[in-house]
Design a protein around this motif. Structure first.
Motif, PDB file in Angstrom:
ATOM      1  N   PHE A 169      23.512 -49.442  25.062  1.00 17.73           N
ATOM      2  CA  PHE A 169      23.564 -48.427  25.839  1.00 17.73           C
ATOM      3  C   PHE A 169      24.568 -47.367  25.362  1.00 17.73           C
ATOM      4  N   GLY A 170      24.347 -46.137  25.410  1.00 18.34           N
ATOM      5  CA  GLY A 170      25.209 -45.290  24.997  1.00 18.34           C
ATOM      6  C   GLY A 170      25.903 -44.612  26.137  1.00 18.34           C
ATOM      7  N   LEU A 171      27.102 -44.358  26.089  1.00 18.72           N
ATOM      8  CA  LEU A 171      28.044 -44.076  27.201  1.00 18.72           C
ATOM      9  C   LEU A 171      27.977 -42.603  27.103  1.00 18.72           C
ATOM     10  N   GLY A 172      27.220 -41.839  26.298  1.00 19.82           N
ATOM     11  CA  GLY A 172      27.374 -40.331  26.151  1.00 19.82           C
ATOM     12  C   GLY A 172      28.117 -39.862  25.158  1.00 19.82           C
ATOM     13  N   GLY A 173      27.683 -38.845  24.464  1.00 20.16           N
ATOM     14  CA  GLY A 173      28.614 -38.090  23.680  1.00 20.16           C
ATOM     15  C   GLY A 173      29.044 -38.899  22.239  1.00 20.16           C
ATOM     16  N   LYS A 174      30.385 -39.046  22.072  1.00 20.70           N
ATOM     17  CA  LYS A 174      30.669 -39.724  20.684  1.00 20.70           C
ATOM     18  C   LYS A 174      31.414 -41.084  20.974  1.00 20.70           C
ATOM     19  N   ASP A 175      31.471 -41.329  22.429  1.00 24.88           N
ATOM     20  CA  ASP A 175      31.881 -42.662  22.741  1.00 24.88           C
ATOM     21  C   ASP A 175      30.923 -43.703  22.156  1.00 24.88           C
ATOM     22  N   LYS A 176      31.581 -44.712  21.687  1.00 23.24           N
ATOM     23  CA  LYS A 176      30.930 -45.691  21.182  1.00 23.24           C
ATOM     24  C   LYS A 176      30.029 -46.461  22.308  1.00 23.24           C
ATOM     25  N   GLY A 177      28.799 -46.852  21.917  1.00 24.57           N
ATOM     26  CA  GLY A 177      27.913 -47.482  22.650  1.00 24.57           C
ATOM     27  C   GLY A 177      28.443 -48.801  23.152  1.00 24.57           C
ATOM     28  N   LEU A 178      27.542 -49.457  24.206  1.00 25.42           N
ATOM     29  CA  LEU A 178      27.729 -50.911  24.615  1.00 25.42           C
ATOM     30  C   LEU A 178      26.428 -51.641  24.208  1.00 25.42           C
ATOM     31  N   ARG A 179      26.845 -52.916  23.516  1.00 21.20           N
ATOM     32  CA  ARG A 179      25.729 -53.464  23.301  1.00 21.20           C
ATOM     33  C   ARG A 179      25.617 -54.559  24.372  1.00 21.20           C
ATOM     34  N   ALA A 180      24.600 -54.317  25.142  1.00 21.53           N
ATOM     35  CA  ALA A 180      24.301 -55.176  26.286  1.00 21.53           C
ATOM     36  C   ALA A 180      23.619 -56.460  25.792  1.00 21.53           C
ATOM     37  N   LEU A 181      22.759 -56.360  24.855  1.00 24.19           N
ATOM     38  CA  LEU A 181      21.969 -57.758  24.461  1.00 24.19           C
ATOM     39  C   LEU A 181      22.103 -57.886  22.988  1.00 24.19           C
ATOM     40  N   ASP A 182      22.343 -59.128  22.517  1.00 28.15           N
ATOM     41  CA  ASP A 182      22.568 -59.109  21.071  1.00 28.15           C
ATOM     42  C   ASP A 182      21.741 -60.312  20.475  1.00 28.15           C
ATOM     43  N   ASN A 183      20.627 -59.926  19.830  1.00 29.69           N
ATOM     44  CA  ASN A 183      19.990 -60.943  19.232  1.00 29.69           C
ATOM     45  C   ASN A 183      19.407 -61.872  20.256  1.00 29.69           C
ATOM     46  N   VAL A 184      18.744 -61.467  21.029  1.00 32.88           N
ATOM     47  CA  VAL A 184      18.255 -62.426  22.153  1.00 32.88           C
ATOM     48  C   VAL A 184      16.810 -63.039  22.010  1.00 32.88           C
ATOM     49  N   SER A 185      16.607 -64.112  21.906  1.00 33.97           N
ATOM     50  CA  SER A 185      15.254 -64.694  21.681  1.00 33.97           C
ATOM     51  C   SER A 185      14.919 -65.845  22.579  1.00 33.97           C
ATOM     52  N   PHE A 186      13.762 -65.755  23.165  1.00 33.33           N
ATOM     53  CA  PHE A 186      13.413 -66.979  23.938  1.00 33.33           C
ATOM     54  C   PHE A 186      11.699 -66.621  24.267  1.00 33.33           C
ATOM     55  N   ARG A 187      11.042 -68.045  24.452  1.00 33.54           N
ATOM     56  CA  ARG A 187       9.802 -67.818  24.920  1.00 33.54           C
ATOM     57  C   ARG A 187       9.146 -68.716  26.185  1.00 33.54           C
ATOM     58  N   VAL A 188       8.496 -68.308  26.632  1.00 31.02           N
ATOM     59  CA  VAL A 188       8.009 -68.655  28.103  1.00 31.02           C
ATOM     60  C   VAL A 188       6.803 -69.091  27.916  1.00 31.02           C
ATOM     61  N   ARG A 189       6.338 -70.415  28.080  1.00 26.47           N
ATOM     62  CA  ARG A 189       5.209 -71.043  28.127  1.00 26.47           C
ATOM     63  C   ARG A 189       4.207 -70.696  29.324  1.00 26.47           C
ATOM     64  N   ARG A 190       2.983 -70.422  29.252  1.00 25.57           N
ATOM     65  CA  ARG A 190       2.139 -69.921  30.420  1.00 25.57           C
ATOM     66  C   ARG A 190       2.158 -70.831  31.425  1.00 25.57           C
ATOM     67  N   GLY A 191       2.420 -70.412  32.625  1.00 24.04           N
ATOM     68  CA  GLY A 191       2.136 -71.338  33.709  1.00 24.04           C
ATOM     69  C   GLY A 191       3.675 -72.023  34.093  1.00 24.04           C
ATOM     70  N   THR A 192       4.933 -71.930  33.221  1.00 27.01           N
ATOM     71  CA  THR A 192       6.253 -72.564  33.606  1.00 27.01           C
ATOM     72  C   THR A 192       7.009 -71.395  33.979  1.00 27.01           C
ATOM     73  N   THR A 193       8.197 -72.125  34.383  1.00 28.65           N
ATOM     74  CA  THR A 193       9.189 -71.348  34.922  1.00 28.65           C
ATOM     75  C   THR A 193      10.405 -71.260  34.047  1.00 28.65           C
ATOM     76  N   HIS A 194      10.715 -70.002  33.321  1.00 22.25           N
ATOM     77  CA  HIS A 194      11.974 -70.023  32.766  1.00 22.25           C
ATOM     78  C   HIS A 194      13.039 -69.533  33.533  1.00 22.25           C
TER      79      HIS A 194
END
Lengths: 314, 565
Positions: free
Chosen positions: B306-331
């Motif tokens: 997320f950029g905070l606008g202008g030349k401010d350095k952005g915020l990394r809200a998610l970093d290399n997030v990986s997951f899988r959800v099988r059909r019919g289950t709850t993750h």
């Protein structure tokens, strides 16, 4: 923070330029001709050629674009041109009329703010429990009163009936009492309404209960915790209300026969004195823009949350 | 305030209680008349004792606390009863007189630290104020005492904090400030009104530990008002169970938990997720481990800046997030505030484009979604939000609310729409007569059922449940969880369940990903993660779950009552 100030000042200048341009176009588009209105008057006994010479001297038939560039250049150097009607520099007219209007507007604004605070305080102190609903209905009453009617009524009651304040040849400050009231009452109404609503809203916030739980009295909480929080939104409205103040000044100065920008504007409209009108529009716009710029710049100083948002971390 | 003091027995040999409440009756006035919220309750708090007042919303626990400290809302009224503080009758005292004891003899730790400090005053001034009000210190001395107090409640850099404004502090830090205010004058009783319900679970633990520690140090008694039985079980000496303004039972905490007498307490205990190590959840999809992997949600290497606008350095809200959800289950996605849970689901629901990485929902690639993909996705994936009060338009009827999603897709005859709406309302266990009502006429649980119905009306395959049961009372929560379970089995739904409440997660999910600071620190099958947490962060989270003191060991079945609330 610097960015914020820069962008607000830029916006203010843009508004000012737009006000100038729009008023210029509108004044040019007006039917009629100030030169003709003044010099065709048979009393002057001028010939058609003489009038044509005068027109050339005022550059009345030049290209509109050139006139625009010319005028904006002059305005930037502080030269507002000459009043056709009075035959003097517009800047001289402004210098004569501006101080009294500034005094009137400033006093009216202060009176309106004071009145709004008085209404808010009265309706929130315990002794006035029964009067509370009456006091709270005052703003709606004030806001519904037309300025011209209020002015006339105040003169009727206080000057003619009660003979408390003279309107004929009053003293310098005495003469301001009724005009200031006339402008202040309707302006105080929206301020008081917003203040009252904000106080009620802030009183329900959890930090008020926490302050009470510290042992703080109702009055202490009202002054030390509620007041500043409730006042902040009023500031925004105050800036906008300044516009109404200027409009109010035109009517009030006419009703009370005061010399000021308002009465100057009224005469200039009657005689289509374009140069004077243009200057008044720009001056009013500048005042309006400056006040609102001041409010915008004041906000971050008063509200620490806004300062943080603008990146001015202490 | 008018009261008629109730005659009391005097002269017991026990040390006289700090607080002795008897016959307390509180009522509220509104347009429809007077409503009694608390019906003549009696209880007492001994010096240094922690008494927990537990109950669901509307039980009168907060009203009781407010009445004791004399801060009932304007339309509230202490009808009758006596409140004795250190043997002094304070019921009926005028506010001016109460000002003298508030803060010094009895103090408050409020519910919502976020809104409980004045936003335009510095922290230091707000702490010093209590000393100034009671004339204990002034000027520089008060400021210095304030800094000492801030240090005492465990704030780092107390001198700096004193100069800061509330918005510059985290929720946990603000609650510490409020605790500093509450203990400043060493009162004999602190009323802690849901002191941690707005905080993350690890912060909750630290705050409760702090209250415990200060209580021991100062010998202060605590009246702990809470809806969380886990918290009450861990932290209190005695328990008072309130329901609809009446005491169901009270006694030593250990006794009540081991052997609850009233049916209501039994149900409350059974429904509290934190007190129940549940039986293994029957996997929603029987052949979970067999056959081809059928992953309906695939998230790979997701990065969100997320950029905070202008030349401010952005915020990394998610970093290399990986997951899988099988059909019919709850993750389940768990984590504390700021961990990236919400960002993840917003990306999966295609409300925002990922900065990098891949999101595939039922074969649709969302990394570069054309318009038509988005429309298809909206039918597949629906959201249920946390707040059942804010997420429903108060001006629409329930029928209108549930019908609305249908109007956004291919035209459908009115009769057909009405039929679908009616059948969906029945699916979520609501009577058909709610259709013509508006949200304000429904309870919290009913509203959340409406929100679920609105999500189901398009016949989606995936429901994103964003803290969907967090705002509900435990018994209602149990019913909604049970409804979700039934719907999943009947309709083959896949759930992406976002929650900060690990006890609930454990109860409803098959697999879980633990997020911290935008990264997945651990993921896997729920039992595996909870029994053998690999990361220190997961262990800390699990340790912080309240209700460990008296584990009930699955002796009670999870409430299967999914009837109307």
């Amino acid at each position: 923070m610097a960015r914020y100030i820069f962008s607000r000042v830029g916006q203010a200048l843009l508004v000012l330029w737009a006000a100038f341009t729009i008023s210029f176009v509108l004044l040019q588009a007006m039917p009629g001709d100030a030169v003709l209105i003044k010099f065709q008057n048979p009393e002057y006994g001028l010939s058609a050629e003489q009038i044509a010479d005068i027109r050339a001297a005022y550059d009345a038939d030049g290209s509109v674009v050139l006139q625009y560039v010319h005028t904006i250049g002059n305005f930037l150097t502080g030269d507002f041109g000459y009043s056709l009607q009075a035959g003097v520099a517009v800047s001289a007219q402004l210098a004569a009329n501006l101080p009294s209007t500034i005094r009137l507007a400033g006093l009216a604004f202060a009176a309106a703010a004071l009145l709004a605070v008085i209404i808010a305080v009265l309706s929130n102190i315990s002794g006035f429990g029964r009067l509370r609903s009456f006091i709270q209905s005052l703003p709606s009453l004030f806001v519904s009163i037309p300025t011209f009617w209020l002015g006339i009524m105040l003169i009727q009651i206080f000057s003619f009936r009660l003979r408390l304040v003279p309107v004929i040849n009053p003293g310098e400050w005495e003469g301001l009492i009724l005009p200031v009231l006339t402008i202040a009452l309707p302006i105080s109404a929206p301020m008081a309404q917003i203040l009252l609503r904000n106080i009620d809203e802030v009183l329900t916030r959890p930090f008020v209960s926490v302050a009470r739980a510290k042992g703080a009295s109702h009055t202490f909480v009202l002054w030390r915790h509620v007041a500043k929080n409730a006042f902040l939104p009023v500031l925004t409205v105050a800036g906008v209300l300044f516009g109404e103040l200027l409009a109010g000044a035109v009517i009030t100065e006419t009703v009370f026969g005061l010399n000021g920008i308002g009465s100057l504007a009224e005469q200039a409209v009657n005689f289509q004195d374009v140069a004077v009108l243009q200057a008044i529009v720009v001056i009013s716009a500048a005042a309006f823009v400056t006040i609102n710029l001041a409010v915008d710049l004041l906000y971050p100083v008063l509200d620490p949350r806004l300062k943080a948002k603008l990146g001015g971390v202490a | 305030m008018t009261i008629s003091p109730v005659g009391r027995l005097e002269g017991t040999v026990l040390p006289s209680p700090v607080l002795d409440v008897s016959g307390l009756t509180i009522s509220y006035r509104d347009q429809s008349g007077t409503r009694t919220a608390v019906h003549g309750i009696d209880f007492s708090v001994a010096p240094g004792e922690v008494v927990a007042l537990v109950g669901e919303s509307g039980s009168g626990k907060s009203s009781t606390a407010q009445a004791i400290i004399g801060l009932l809302p304007e339309n509230g009224r202490l009808e009758s009863g006596s409140i004795r503080l250190n043997r002094q009758e304070i019921a009926g005292w005028p506010q001016k007189r109460l000002d003298g004891i508030r803060g010094s003899v009895i103090s408050l730790v409020p519910q919502d630290p976020g809104n409980s400090l004045n936003p335009v005053k510095t922290i230091g001034k707000q702490v010093a104020e209590i000393l100034i009000i009671h004339g204990k210190a002034t000027g520089a001395l008060a400021d210095a005492r304030a800094i000492e107090l801030l240090e005492r409640v465990g704030l780092n850099q107390p001198a700096l904090r004193a100069k800061q404004y509330p918005h510059e502090l985290s929720g946990g830090m603000k609650q510490r400030v409020l605790i500093a205010i509450a203990i400043a004058l060493k009162p004999s009783l602190i009323i802690a009104d849901e002191p941690t319900s707005a905080l993350d679970v690890t912060v909750q633990k630290h705050i409760l530990d702090l209250i415990d520690e200060l209580r021991r140090e100062y010998g202060t008694a605590v009246l702990l008002v809470t809806h969380d039985l886990g918290v009450a079980a861990d932290r209190s000496d005695r328990l008072i169970v309130l329901r609809q303004g009446r005491i169901q039972e009270q006694g030593p905490t250990a006794d009540i938990l081991a052997n609850p007498q009233s049916a209501y307490t039994q149900r409350l205990l059974a429904d509290a997720p934190s007190l129940n190590i549940r039986q293994r959840r029957v996997a929603a999809v029987a052949k979970l481990t067999q056959g081809e992997a059928d992953d309906i949600i695939i998230v790979e290497g997701l990065v969100q800046d997320f950029g905070l606008g202008g030349k401010d350095k952005g915020l990394r809200a998610l970093d290399n997030v990986s997951f899988r959800v099988r059909r019919g289950t709850t993750h389940a996605l768990v984590g504390e505030s700021g961990s990236g849970k919400t960002t993840t689901i917003r990306t999966v629901a295609a409300f925002q484009k990922p900065t990098a990485g891949k999101v595939i929902v039922d074969g649709l690639d969302l990394s570069a979604p054309p318009r038509e993909t988005l429309r298809l996705l909206r039918k597949k994936i629906q959201l249920v939000y946390q707040n059942p009060f804010g997420s429903l338009d108060p001006r629409q009827t329930i029928a209108g609310i549930v019908e609305e999603p249908l109007l956004n897709f291919e035209p459908m005859a009115r009769a057909k729409r009405t039929e679908i709406v009616a059948s969906t309302i029945e699916k979520v266990g609501l009577p058909l007569d709610v259709l013509q009502r508006r949200p304000h006429a429904l309870s919290g649980g009913q509203r959340q059922r409406v929100a679920i119905a609105r999500a189901l009306v398009l016949d989606p395959q995936i429901l994103i449940l964003d803290e969907a049961v967090s705002a509900l009372d435990v018994t209602v929560q149990a019913q909604i969880l049970s409804l979700l379970d039934t719907l999943q089995r009947d309709l083959g739904l896949t759930y992406l369940f976002v929650s900060h409440d690990l006890a609930v997660v454990r109860q409803i999910s098959d697999t879980v990903s633990v997020l911290n600071g935008g990264k997945i620190v651990e993921s896997g099958a729920v039992e595996e993660v909870f029994e053998h947490p690999q990361s220190a962060y997961t262990r800390e989270l699990i340790d912080a779950i309240p209700g460990k003191k008296y584990p009930l060991h699955a002796s009670r079945p999870i409430s299967t009552n999914s009837g109307n609330i």
